[in-house]
Design a protein around this motif. Sequence first.
Motif, PDB file in Angstrom:
ATOM      1  N   TRP A 167      32.891  39.606  40.553  1.00 35.89           N
ATOM      2  CA  TRP A 167      34.050  38.911  39.996  1.00 35.89           C
ATOM      3  C   TRP A 167      33.534  37.622  39.382  1.00 35.89           C
ATOM      4  O   TRP A 167      32.714  36.912  39.985  1.00 35.89           O
ATOM      5  CB  TRP A 167      35.074  38.597  41.092  1.00 35.89           C
ATOM      6  CG  TRP A 167      36.237  37.800  40.581  1.00 35.89           C
ATOM      7  CD1 TRP A 167      37.378  38.285  40.020  1.00 35.89           C
ATOM      8  CD2 TRP A 167      36.346  36.379  40.557  1.00 35.89           C
ATOM      9  NE1 TRP A 167      38.199  37.250  39.657  1.00 35.89           N
ATOM     10  CE2 TRP A 167      37.579  36.061  39.974  1.00 35.89           C
ATOM     11  CE3 TRP A 167      35.516  35.338  40.957  1.00 35.89           C
ATOM     12  CZ2 TRP A 167      38.009  34.756  39.786  1.00 35.89           C
ATOM     13  CZ3 TRP A 167      35.945  34.036  40.784  1.00 35.89           C
ATOM     14  CH2 TRP A 167      37.180  33.761  40.200  1.00 35.89           C
ATOM     15  N   GLN A 168      34.000  37.316  38.184  1.00 32.10           N
ATOM     16  CA  GLN A 168      33.625  36.092  37.479  1.00 32.10           C
ATOM     17  C   GLN A 168      34.904  35.418  37.017  1.00 32.10           C
ATOM     18  O   GLN A 168      35.766  36.069  36.414  1.00 32.10           O
ATOM     19  CB  GLN A 168      32.744  36.435  36.267  1.00 32.10           C
ATOM     20  CG  GLN A 168      32.399  35.248  35.388  1.00 32.10           C
ATOM     21  CD  GLN A 168      31.386  34.328  36.031  1.00 32.10           C
ATOM     22  OE1 GLN A 168      30.373  34.789  36.538  1.00 32.10           O
ATOM     23  NE2 GLN A 168      31.649  33.039  36.007  1.00 32.10           N
ATOM     24  N   ALA A 169      35.055  34.120  37.307  1.00 33.98           N
ATOM     25  CA  ALA A 169      36.237  33.395  36.837  1.00 33.98           C
ATOM     26  C   ALA A 169      36.280  33.453  35.315  1.00 33.98           C
ATOM     27  O   ALA A 169      35.266  33.242  34.648  1.00 33.98           O
ATOM     28  CB  ALA A 169      36.193  31.944  37.310  1.00 33.98           C
ATOM     29  N   ASP A 170      37.443  33.755  34.780  1.00 32.77           N
ATOM     30  CA  ASP A 170      37.639  33.832  33.338  1.00 32.77           C
ATOM     31  C   ASP A 170      38.536  32.666  32.922  1.00 32.77           C
ATOM     32  O   ASP A 170      39.736  32.685  33.170  1.00 32.77           O
ATOM     33  CB  ASP A 170      38.274  35.170  32.973  1.00 32.77           C
ATOM     34  CG  ASP A 170      38.417  35.380  31.481  1.00 32.77           C
ATOM     35  OD1 ASP A 170      38.269  34.407  30.698  1.00 32.77           O
ATOM     36  OD2 ASP A 170      38.689  36.528  31.082  1.00 32.77           O
ATOM     37  N   LYS A 171      37.944  31.660  32.294  1.00 34.34           N
ATOM     38  CA  LYS A 171      38.689  30.443  31.921  1.00 34.34           C
ATOM     39  C   LYS A 171      39.785  30.719  30.887  1.00 34.34           C
ATOM     40  O   LYS A 171      40.642  29.882  30.649  1.00 34.34           O
ATOM     41  CB  LYS A 171      37.727  29.378  31.388  1.00 34.34           C
ATOM     42  CG  LYS A 171      36.632  28.985  32.356  1.00 34.34           C
ATOM     43  CD  LYS A 171      37.164  28.213  33.521  1.00 34.34           C
ATOM     44  CE  LYS A 171      36.033  27.780  34.424  1.00 34.34           C
ATOM     45  NZ  LYS A 171      36.379  26.774  35.355  1.00 34.34           N
ATOM     46  N   LYS A 172      39.778  31.900  30.280  1.00 34.94           N
ATOM     47  CA  LYS A 172      40.817  32.258  29.310  1.00 34.94           C
ATOM     48  C   LYS A 172      42.100  32.714  30.010  1.00 34.94           C
ATOM     49  O   LYS A 172      43.145  32.786  29.388  1.00 34.94           O
ATOM     50  CB  LYS A 172      40.311  33.363  28.382  1.00 34.94           C
ATOM     51  CG  LYS A 172      39.157  32.920  27.507  1.00 34.94           C
ATOM     52  CD  LYS A 172      38.636  34.068  26.681  1.00 34.94           C
ATOM     53  CE  LYS A 172      37.406  33.616  25.907  1.00 34.94           C
ATOM     54  NZ  LYS A 172      36.749  34.739  25.235  1.00 34.94           N
ATOM     55  N   ILE A 173      42.003  33.041  31.300  1.00 32.87           N
ATOM     56  CA  ILE A 173      43.168  33.452  32.083  1.00 32.87           C
ATOM     57  C   ILE A 173      43.736  32.214  32.772  1.00 32.87           C
ATOM     58  O   ILE A 173      43.019  31.515  33.498  1.00 32.87           O
ATOM     59  CB  ILE A 173      42.769  34.519  33.122  1.00 32.87           C
ATOM     60  CG1 ILE A 173      42.247  35.771  32.413  1.00 32.87           C
ATOM     61  CG2 ILE A 173      43.949  34.858  34.035  1.00 32.87           C
ATOM     62  CD1 ILE A 173      41.669  36.810  33.353  1.00 32.87           C
TER      63      ILE A 173
ATOM     64  N   GLN B 261      43.041  31.312  36.343  1.00 34.41           N
ATOM     65  CA  GLN B 261      41.649  31.107  36.729  1.00 34.41           C
ATOM     66  C   GLN B 261      41.008  29.889  36.075  1.00 34.41           C
ATOM     67  O   GLN B 261      39.837  29.599  36.301  1.00 34.41           O
ATOM     68  CB  GLN B 261      40.828  32.362  36.399  1.00 34.41           C
ATOM     69  CG  GLN B 261      41.273  33.561  37.186  1.00 34.41           C
ATOM     70  CD  GLN B 261      40.454  34.803  36.881  1.00 34.41           C
ATOM     71  OE1 GLN B 261      39.393  34.739  36.279  1.00 34.41           O
ATOM     72  NE2 GLN B 261      40.947  35.946  37.313  1.00 34.41           N
ATOM     73  N   LYS B 262      41.762  29.133  35.292  1.00 36.97           N
ATOM     74  CA  LYS B 262      41.210  27.965  34.603  1.00 36.97           C
ATOM     75  C   LYS B 262      40.726  26.884  35.558  1.00 36.97           C
ATOM     76  O   LYS B 262      39.845  26.107  35.228  1.00 36.97           O
ATOM     77  CB  LYS B 262      42.252  27.366  33.653  1.00 36.97           C
ATOM     78  CG  LYS B 262      42.448  28.172  32.406  1.00 36.97           C
ATOM     79  CD  LYS B 262      43.405  27.475  31.466  1.00 36.97           C
ATOM     80  CE  LYS B 262      43.566  28.288  30.209  1.00 36.97           C
ATOM     81  NZ  LYS B 262      44.456  27.636  29.252  1.00 36.97           N
TER      82      LYS B 262
ATOM     83  N   THR C 212      31.457  30.017  40.361  1.00 39.46           N
ATOM     84  CA  THR C 212      32.571  30.725  39.728  1.00 39.46           C
ATOM     85  C   THR C 212      32.336  32.230  39.703  1.00 39.46           C
ATOM     86  O   THR C 212      32.927  32.942  38.888  1.00 39.46           O
ATOM     87  CB  THR C 212      32.798  30.217  38.290  1.00 39.46           C
ATOM     88  OG1 THR C 212      31.591  30.404  37.538  1.00 39.46           O
ATOM     89  CG2 THR C 212      33.198  28.752  38.271  1.00 39.46           C
ATOM     90  N   ARG C 213      31.480  32.711  40.583  1.00 34.00           N
ATOM     91  CA  ARG C 213      31.132  34.143  40.611  1.00 34.00           C
ATOM     92  C   ARG C 213      30.928  34.607  42.055  1.00 34.00           C
ATOM     93  O   ARG C 213      30.388  33.882  42.884  1.00 34.00           O
ATOM     94  CB  ARG C 213      29.859  34.378  39.814  1.00 34.00           C
ATOM     95  CG  ARG C 213      29.441  35.827  39.722  1.00 34.00           C
ATOM     96  CD  ARG C 213      28.237  35.990  38.788  1.00 34.00           C
ATOM     97  NE  ARG C 213      27.753  37.344  38.781  1.00 34.00           N
ATOM     98  CZ  ARG C 213      28.254  38.335  38.047  1.00 34.00           C
ATOM     99  NH1 ARG C 213      29.294  38.097  37.269  1.00 34.00           N
ATOM    100  NH2 ARG C 213      27.752  39.542  38.089  1.00 34.00           N
TER     101      ARG C 213
END
Length: 135
Positions: free
Chosen positions: A75-81, A84-85, A59-60
């Motif tokens: 870049w890091q996946a942000d599960k709050k967006i 990007q979940k 996820t990065r």
Amino acid sequence: MAKYHPRASSARQALASVCLGVLLAGKLTAQNAVAAEFAIQCNQGVAVDEASIYAISNTRIEKCDKQSGEVVAAWQADKKIAAQKHFKHLNSGAVIEGKLYCAHSRFPVAVNDCSVEIFDLEGAALTHVETIPMP
């Protein structure tokens, strides 16, 4: 030109060997020579363009300078967006016309839920711009 070496930590270390022929000509030739070696952190794959190496993990993604190996953007996946979940398992990647295309799956959660993830490489940041779901 990356070799993978398991480490005691959960991440694997990729040893990147940058070929002089790739740096100068953009293609492989019989006169290739190792111009530099340095360690980058990734556990899935590596993609390259003229100036950078992209270290791909689940996820990065880290953008590393091809000359020094220094991380210049990440870049890091942000599960709050919401967009990007779904990120679970980025795989290999390829740079095509200024964009990084990465294979993505949700294995083992949903083995048939796959996509192509596209990142814009212009400027200093890595920006996720599109998800193409695979049928």
